[in-house]
Design a protein around this motif. Structure first.
Motif: not given
Length: 171
Positions: A38-46, A50-53, A65-68
């Motif tokens: 999702a970004g240079n230092d961010l991944w979305l994990v399914c 549930g969903m996590f960052a 972190l995902l919601l922030r």
């Protein structure tokens, strides 16, 4: 280095050194179904939970972190998704949990859901999407339990549904 989804967490695999390390904090996520940068230092994990960052620089993985970073995921934080395709800045998410098709615009912090049987069906014949893929003409094909659908990302709508014929003829 690549990420590998596991039944007991998320792994970082170095293809040169052959080192394999489980990401700290990912054990409790259960089965990891999909990971998206999702970004240079961010991944979305399914995951099944549930969903996590995941932020590699801080070695943190959490729903908070995902919601922030992406508060628009709030309604779907406990769902998981199995695949995506990208078109014109939008990311289309396939749901294994009867959640239909999600269309996410990260830059606008917008998340739209198309779900059969709701006020926003998008022409979907079903809500359990096994897979999705682009074709050479720019359409997105969705594979359901009992149908295949051609989705037009420009119109944000299904334009063709091909139902599975259970008499042995296939699609």
């Amino acid at each position: 280095e690549i990420f590998a989804c596991g039944s007991d967490g998320l792994y970082l695999c170095n293809l040169v050194t052959k080192d394999i390390n489980r990401i700290k904090g990912s054990t409790g996520l259960d089965i990891i179904h999909y990971v998206l940068k999702a970004g240079n230092d961010l991944w979305l994990v399914c995951s099944t939970n549930g969903m996590f960052a995941y932020q590699p620089s801080t070695n943190s993985i959490s729903k908070e972190l995902l919601l922030r970073v992406y508060p628009e995921w709030g309604a779907h934080i406990n769902n998981y998704f199995n695949n995506t395709v990208t078109f014109n800045g939008k990311i289309y998410w396939a749901s294994e949990e009867q959640e239909g098709l999600l269309v996410w615009e990260p830059e606008k912090h917008s998340l739209k859901q198309y779900k059969s049987g709701t006020t926003h069906p998008g022409g979907l014949p079903e809500n359990h999407i096994h897979n999705l893929a682009h074709d050479k003409d720019g359409f997105i094909w969705l594979l359901f339990d009992n149908a295949v659908a051609k989705f037009d990302p420009n119109a944000d709508s299904t334009i063709q549904v091909i139902r599975y014929d259970r008499s042995g003829k296939g699609f």
